[in-house]
Every structure is written in C-alpha cells, then in structure tokens.
Write a protein that holds these residues in place. Structure first.
Motif, PDB file in Angstrom:
ATOM      1  N   HIS A   1       0.815  -1.208   0.000  1.00 44.02           N
ATOM      2  CA  HIS A   1       0.000   0.000   0.000  1.00 44.02           C
ATOM      3  C   HIS A   1       0.856   1.268   0.000  1.00 44.02           C
ATOM      4  O   HIS A   1       0.408   2.328  -0.453  1.00 44.02           O
ATOM      5  CB  HIS A   1      -0.924   0.015   1.218  1.00 44.02           C
ATOM      6  CG  HIS A   1      -2.017  -1.008   1.162  1.00 44.02           C
ATOM      7  ND1 HIS A   1      -2.926  -1.078   0.123  1.00 44.02           N
ATOM      8  CD2 HIS A   1      -2.357  -2.002   2.028  1.00 44.02           C
ATOM      9  CE1 HIS A   1      -3.776  -2.069   0.344  1.00 44.02           C
ATOM     10  NE2 HIS A   1      -3.461  -2.637   1.488  1.00 44.02           N
ATOM     11  N   LEU A   2       2.076   1.158   0.504  1.00 43.22           N
ATOM     12  CA  LEU A   2       2.972   2.304   0.583  1.00 43.22           C
ATOM     13  C   LEU A   2       3.853   2.456  -0.661  1.00 43.22           C
ATOM     14  O   LEU A   2       4.544   3.477  -0.802  1.00 43.22           O
ATOM     15  CB  LEU A   2       3.869   2.191   1.817  1.00 43.22           C
ATOM     16  CG  LEU A   2       3.203   2.527   3.154  1.00 43.22           C
ATOM     17  CD1 LEU A   2       4.016   1.984   4.317  1.00 43.22           C
ATOM     18  CD2 LEU A   2       3.008   4.020   3.290  1.00 43.22           C
ATOM     19  N   ALA A   3       3.820   1.495  -1.544  1.00 42.13           N
ATOM     20  CA  ALA A   3       4.681   1.544  -2.729  1.00 42.13           C
ATOM     21  C   ALA A   3       4.407   2.809  -3.534  1.00 42.13           C
ATOM     22  O   ALA A   3       3.262   3.152  -3.817  1.00 42.13           O
ATOM     23  CB  ALA A   3       4.438   0.308  -3.592  1.00 42.13           C
ATOM     24  N   GLY A   4       5.465   3.522  -3.859  1.00 38.84           N
ATOM     25  CA  GLY A   4       5.344   4.734  -4.653  1.00 38.84           C
ATOM     26  C   GLY A   4       5.010   5.987  -3.871  1.00 38.84           C
ATOM     27  O   GLY A   4       4.944   7.079  -4.450  1.00 38.84           O
ATOM     28  N   ALA A   5       4.816   5.872  -2.548  1.00 41.35           N
ATOM     29  CA  ALA A   5       4.494   7.045  -1.739  1.00 41.35           C
ATOM     30  C   ALA A   5       5.753   7.869  -1.469  1.00 41.35           C
ATOM     31  O   ALA A   5       6.871   7.337  -1.422  1.00 41.35           O
ATOM     32  CB  ALA A   5       3.858   6.632  -0.420  1.00 41.35           C
ATOM     33  N   HIS A   6       5.546   9.165  -1.292  1.00 41.19           N
ATOM     34  CA  HIS A   6       6.644  10.060  -0.937  1.00 41.19           C
ATOM     35  C   HIS A   6       6.709  10.298   0.576  1.00 41.19           C
ATOM     36  O   HIS A   6       7.751  10.729   1.082  1.00 41.19           O
ATOM     37  CB  HIS A   6       6.466  11.402  -1.648  1.00 41.19           C
ATOM     38  CG  HIS A   6       6.437  11.290  -3.135  1.00 41.19           C
ATOM     39  ND1 HIS A   6       5.278  11.139  -3.861  1.00 41.19           N
ATOM     40  CD2 HIS A   6       7.446  11.269  -4.027  1.00 41.19           C
ATOM     41  CE1 HIS A   6       5.565  11.061  -5.146  1.00 41.19           C
ATOM     42  NE2 HIS A   6       6.869  11.129  -5.276  1.00 41.19           N
ATOM     43  N   ALA A   7       5.615  10.036   1.254  1.00 42.58           N
ATOM     44  CA  ALA A   7       5.571  10.243   2.707  1.00 42.58           C
ATOM     45  C   ALA A   7       4.480   9.376   3.302  1.00 42.58           C
ATOM     46  O   ALA A   7       3.513   9.002   2.629  1.00 42.58           O
ATOM     47  CB  ALA A   7       5.315  11.717   3.037  1.00 42.58           C
ATOM     48  N   ALA A   8       4.646   9.068   4.588  1.00 41.28           N
ATOM     49  CA  ALA A   8       3.662   8.273   5.334  1.00 41.28           C
ATOM     50  C   ALA A   8       3.361   8.999   6.641  1.00 41.28           C
ATOM     51  O   ALA A   8       4.267   9.564   7.270  1.00 41.28           O
ATOM     52  CB  ALA A   8       4.201   6.876   5.608  1.00 41.28           C
ATOM     53  N   VAL A   9       2.094   8.980   7.029  1.00 41.17           N
ATOM     54  CA  VAL A   9       1.671   9.635   8.270  1.00 41.17           C
ATOM     55  C   VAL A   9       0.927   8.615   9.119  1.00 41.17           C
ATOM     56  O   VAL A   9      -0.085   8.055   8.676  1.00 41.17           O
ATOM     57  CB  VAL A   9       0.747  10.839   7.988  1.00 41.17           C
ATOM     58  CG1 VAL A   9       0.333  11.503   9.305  1.00 41.17           C
ATOM     59  CG2 VAL A   9       1.417  11.843   7.065  1.00 41.17           C
ATOM     60  N   PHE A  10       1.418   8.382  10.339  1.00 34.68           N
ATOM     61  CA  PHE A  10       0.719   7.480  11.250  1.00 34.68           C
ATOM     62  C   PHE A  10      -0.192   8.315  12.134  1.00 34.68           C
ATOM     63  O   PHE A  10       0.262   9.037  13.026  1.00 34.68           O
ATOM     64  CB  PHE A  10       1.685   6.670  12.113  1.00 34.68           C
ATOM     65  CG  PHE A  10       0.969   5.663  12.986  1.00 34.68           C
ATOM     66  CD1 PHE A  10       0.571   4.446  12.471  1.00 34.68           C
ATOM     67  CD2 PHE A  10       0.665   5.958  14.309  1.00 34.68           C
ATOM     68  CE1 PHE A  10      -0.125   3.525  13.254  1.00 34.68           C
ATOM     69  CE2 PHE A  10      -0.020   5.055  15.100  1.00 34.68           C
ATOM     70  CZ  PHE A  10      -0.414   3.838  14.568  1.00 34.68           C
ATOM     71  N   ALA A  11      -1.501   8.221  11.862  1.00 31.73           N
ATOM     72  CA  ALA A  11      -2.500   8.968  12.640  1.00 31.73           C
ATOM     73  C   ALA A  11      -3.540   8.032  13.226  1.00 31.73           C
ATOM     74  O   ALA A  11      -4.649   8.458  13.557  1.00 31.73           O
ATOM     75  CB  ALA A  11      -3.164  10.013  11.749  1.00 31.73           C
ATOM     76  N   ALA A  12      -3.200   6.755  13.347  1.00 32.60           N
ATOM     77  CA  ALA A  12      -4.139   5.764  13.865  1.00 32.60           C
ATOM     78  C   ALA A  12      -4.128   5.765  15.390  1.00 32.60           C
ATOM     79  O   ALA A  12      -3.159   6.186  16.025  1.00 32.60           O
ATOM     80  CB  ALA A  12      -3.782   4.375  13.342  1.00 32.60           C
ATOM     81  N   GLY A  13      -5.217   5.276  15.970  1.00 35.51           N
ATOM     82  CA  GLY A  13      -5.309   5.126  17.410  1.00 35.51           C
ATOM     83  C   GLY A  13      -6.455   4.199  17.758  1.00 35.51           C
ATOM     84  O   GLY A  13      -7.404   4.056  16.982  1.00 35.51           O
TER      85      GLY A  13
END
Length: 217
Positions: free
Chosen positions: A63-75
């Motif tokens: 799912h992250l392939a090709g992304a420039h950034a990732a944000v963890f906002a889960a809880g």
C-alpha cells in the motif's frame, strides 16, 4: 506528492486528507472496514482497506509503494482497553514504520500525544496510562530508525473548535489544548519542511501562524 495516512478514517486524518487533496497532493488512507471508504472519498482520498492489527509488513508495504511520505495517525480510540492501546497505538505504528522502510518511504510523521512516555505510571486512570506508554514506546521505536526521516508531533488536549491557524510549536510548549483542524494544518506544513526531520515537537494553540511556526522550529 503521494501521501499514505494510517488511520485514514480518524478525525485528524480526515482533516489532513481534505487539506492535502485540496492543494493537489495524491492522498490515500488506510481503513479497517470497506464501509468507511465513502468518507475518505468525500475528503478526496483513496481508501485502502488494511487492518494494521492483523496485516503483515509485506501487505502494508504494498500500500505504501510509490508514496513520498507516510503519516501514522491511527489510534485505538475512546472506549478501547489497555490491550488495544498496545496493539494499535504501539504495535500498528511499529508495523507501519517497518512497512515504510521496506517500501523505501523515508518521510514519516507520527501523531503522538503530549505526555507520551514508555514508562508512564498507572495513576488514577490505568487505561490512559497504558495509552501514554503505548504512544511513548511507539515514539521511541520510530526515533531509533535510521531508515526514516521521522518527525513526532505531540499535540496537547484535542478540541473540535474551528482552527485558528495560530499555534505554539516547540520541543516543549507546556500544557494546553489545540484544535484538530490546527493539528492537521501543522502536519501538512511539516510534510513540506524536511528540516523538521529528527524532531519531536509539542503542539498547542498559540499566536504564531502555522507555516511560520513550522519554519521556526
């Protein structure tokens, strides 16, 4: 820029999705249930069904392939017990970080909490203490990774008041509250400031415009 947000159905995540989509970024959000997808699409984001409590690194990395950034906002959210604080607020963050490294996504933002501390004591509310421990352990794990250009954001008490665009952002701000709108605005600005990598920042409402606050840390 393509940005993938874990916890894409959460209140801060949806605000961030709207901001990023409106400025022309390609945004995707990880959600647990397909029926949540319509809310993400309404925010301009692509829904990606992936349960971070049961998925493996390879699945999340796809799912992250090709992304420039990732944000963890889960809880785990209100009403959840101490066990889910550990599996979501700590375990899912570690999994998302593992997947980002596997997919070659260096820029990594974490929405943590003011007071996060892996050694937090029980106090009067043992579930809240478990939450602070889980967030603290997740922060420690992310900050130990040389494969990520990480920034940990620790907001104060969250409110649903309309954002003012004025904040106090620093290594230490003291206690205070901040609107979810302004948290999302700060996250969007952090994505544009690679110089904030390697920083753990506290955030409360204040008197400095968001962009100026982010550039000044």
């Amino acid at each position: 820029m393509r940005i993938v947000i874990a916890g894409g159905h959460g209140q801060i995540a949806r605000r961030l999705e709207r901001l990023l989509s409106a400025r022309g970024d390609e945004v995707a959000g990880l959600i647990r249930r397909p029926e949540q997808g319509g809310d993400l699409e309404a925010c301009g984001a692509e829904p990606l069904v992936c349960d971070l409590e049961s998925a493996g690194v390879a699945e999340v990395a796809r799912h992250l392939a090709g992304a420039h950034a990732a944000v963890f906002a889960a809880g785990a959210g209100g009403g959840s017990g101490a066990d889910r604080k550990d599996t979501v607020d700590r375990g899912a963050c570690a999994l998302f970080a593992d997947a980002a490294e596997a997919a070659g996504v260096r820029r990594f933002l974490v929405v943590s909490s003011m007071g996060a501390d892996a050694g937090a004591s029980g106090g009067a509310d043992p579930v809240f203490a478990a939450y602070l421990r889980a967030k603290g352990a997740a922060d420690d794990d992310v900050r130990s990774r040389s494969g990520l250009d990480w920034t940990v954001l620790r907001p104060g008490a969250l409110t649903d008041a309309p954002g003012t665009g004025l904040v106090n952002l620093a290594a230490s701000t003291g206690r205070g509250s901040v609107s979810r709108d302004d948290v999302a605005a700060v996250l969007a600005a952090l994505l544009d400031e690679p110089g904030t990598a390697g920083r753990t920042l506290e955030l409360i409402g204040g008197e400095v415009p968001v962009r100026e606050a982010v550039r000044g840390v």
